[in-house]
Design an enzyme around this catalytic site. Structure first.
Site, short mmCIF file in Angstrom:
data_model
loop_
_atom_site.label_atom_id
_atom_site.label_comp_id
_atom_site.label_asym_id
_atom_site.label_seq_id
_atom_site.Cartn_x
_atom_site.Cartn_y
_atom_site.Cartn_z
N TYR A 194 14.19 -8.19 57.71
CA TYR A 194 15.45 -8.33 57.08
C TYR A 194 16.05 -6.73 56.91
CZ TYR A 194 19.40 -10.17 54.65
OH TYR A 194 20.49 -10.92 53.98
N TYR B 32 25.21 -10.62 61.41
CA TYR B 32 24.68 -10.70 60.09
C TYR B 32 24.98 -12.19 59.83
CZ TYR B 32 24.52 -10.66 55.06
OH TYR B 32 24.29 -10.88 53.45
#
Length: 391
Positions: A293, A343
């Site tokens: 991440y 995203y």
């Protein structure tokens, strides 16, 4: 003990095109969600009517009741949402889906995240309705980059991290995105000089250290190994998956600012990491590729350390040695990641993990058999280990 035939695997993946937030479009967020689910069902060779569960995170707005009617689902048996916002739940929704199919609560569960900031709101802006932001705004912290930068600035101070070392993360992600036609940054190369000339957002983060703000959706379908045998999608086996976080760690914008020094900069993932490797029956050296991440570049450094790929404070040297690059010992974010693909609160990292163990990534790691996927290093966090073969 779960019967091996009942162990969970991912049999379908689907994505919409990703685009910068605010792009003029007539498509709704709900439409994007449905398209991603339909693509995942097509990939799996599964009729939409057979889907009987949904699992999502980060307050996804596409509620199962609407999806059930729209997609023509015969029976809804699971409607699951991971508490909290942000990307900490990116693998926790998979965990809920895995639990459901393994205990018989559902047969085919969709893991979903759809995001349309152009039609809703930008996550990178200040929102007066947010309790966390009301608490932080008197201190001048109006957006996620400033809040995240404070913690990582401490890491930079402790370990004397150089800006060229920090640059290695966005440069590696961008190089991968340049090979991925679905990445927002597909045709936009990035070099060190351009990175260093990028405007400072919140020290030490420049603009290229901050994730994209995009619209799009992705989905996965989870079922058992036994049912997967009747489908066309090559299964990605869930060797282990979990959610949670180490104690003494809070959440929100100031989640770690009262934490003891030994965990202040590292994050709350060490316990989760140890449990995952033990359950999967693999070692760190067995991991061929990782999707980490990367809402901000610094989280890659702390995650590498929390998951034990290098010692605390050693991620700068580890990255400097080329380990995370294509051809390195642990290539990361092979689709471009949140920094350069899109995203979608981290679910696109999970989709890329499936592609790697299937052998179909645009930046495919040769003979990749084991892929680690992590969510945001917050509480609760989550992660999974995927395999091309069952354990």
């Amino acid at each position: 003990m779960v019967n091996n035939n009942n162990r969970a695997c991912i049999v379908g993946i689907g994505e919409t095109p990703y685009r910068r937030w605010g792009t003029v479009t007539e498509e709704s967020e709900f439409s994007l969600a449905c398209k991603a689910i339909m693509a995942a069902a097509e990939d799996a060779g599964l009729p939409l009517s057979e889907i009987d569960g949904f699992a999502a995170h980060s307050d996804d707005r596409n509620d199962p009741a609407r999806l059930e009617v729209t997609l023509g689902i015969k029976q809804l048996r699971l409607a699951s949402m991971v508490w909290g916002g942000g990307g900490g739940g990116a693998c926790a929704s998979l965990s809920n889906a895995v639990a459901a199919v393994e205990n018989g609560s559902a047969n085919y569960v969709v893991v979903l995240r759809a995001l349309c900031q152009g039609q809703q709101f930008r996550y990178g802006q200040f929102h007066e309705w947010s309790a966390h932001q009301k608490f932080s705004s008197p201190y001048g912290l109006f957006s996620p980059p400033g809040q995240a930068a404070m913690t990582f600035r401490r890491y930079v101070h402790l370990y004397q991290l150089e800006e060229e070392q920090l640059a290695r993360v966005p440069l590696a992600c961008r190089a991968n995105a340049n090979r991925n036609p679905n990445a927002v940054m597909y045709n936009k190369p990035l070099d060190l000089e351009t990175y260093l000339n990028g405007r400072m957002i919140a020290e030490p983060y420049r603009v290229y250290d901050c994730c994209l703000e995009t619209d799009g959706a992705c989905a996965l379908i989870v079922t058992t190994r036994e049912r997967a045998a009747d489908l066309k999608g090559k299964p990605a086996h869930v060797l282990s998956v979990g959610q949670g976080g180490d104690g003494r760690w809070g959440t929100g914008n100031f989640g770690n600012y009262n934490m003891p020094d030994d965990i202040f900069s590292l994050g709350p993932q060490r316990g989760l990491a140890n449990e995952l490797f033990a359950k999967a029956g693999v070692n760190r050296d067995d991991v061929d590729v990782a999707q980490i991440y990367d809402a901000f570049s610094g989280s890659v450094f702390t995650t590498l350390e929390a998951f034990g790929f290098c010692g605390e404070g050693e991620a700068g040297a580890y990255i400097d040695d080329g380990n995370i690059d294509a051809g390195g010992s642990l290539p990361i974010n092979t689709s471009g990641g949140l920094l350069s693909e899109a995203y979608v609160h981290g679910l696109n990292l999970l989709v890329e993990g499936v592609k790697q163990v299937r052998g179909i990534s645009t930046s495919q790691v040769k003979d990749a058999k084991v892929c680690l996927v992590t969510a945001a290093p917050v509480t609760p966090s989550s992660a999974t280990i995927l395999g091309s073969e069952p354990n």
